[in-house]
Design a protein around this motif. Sequence first.
Motif: not given
Length: 119
Positions: A3, A5-6, A22, A94, A109-111, A113
């Motif tokens: 997982q 997170v950016e 990240c 990403y 992949w992150g969500q 930003t």
Amino acid sequence: QVQLVESGGGLVQAGGSLRLSCASSRSIFSINAMGWYRQAPGKQRELVARMRSGDRRDYADSVKGRFTISSDNAKNTVYLQMNSLKPEDTGVYYCNARLIYVQGEYDYWGQGTQVTVSS
């Protein structure tokens, strides 16, 4: 699995700087490659910068000399320092983690930003 997170995106004037972060749920020592990609409106996602095993770093030609990718292994975090930003750097950024196994490669992949550079 990984997982990601950016954080750190935002609005900045041309010539300014931003640092993206990240955070990974998994030790980055166990990840074959981590990097940053971006996608501008109407365009395909493209590689911006990447760290690979053996401390190898790759950069897109358009960001060489302006962007730097780095990591804090104790925090399982990868950073993208962006200096001398240009309007064409605008897009969603990403974070990517790639795991390579005998049976294949897996991308996480992150969500994303948003980075917006105004002229």
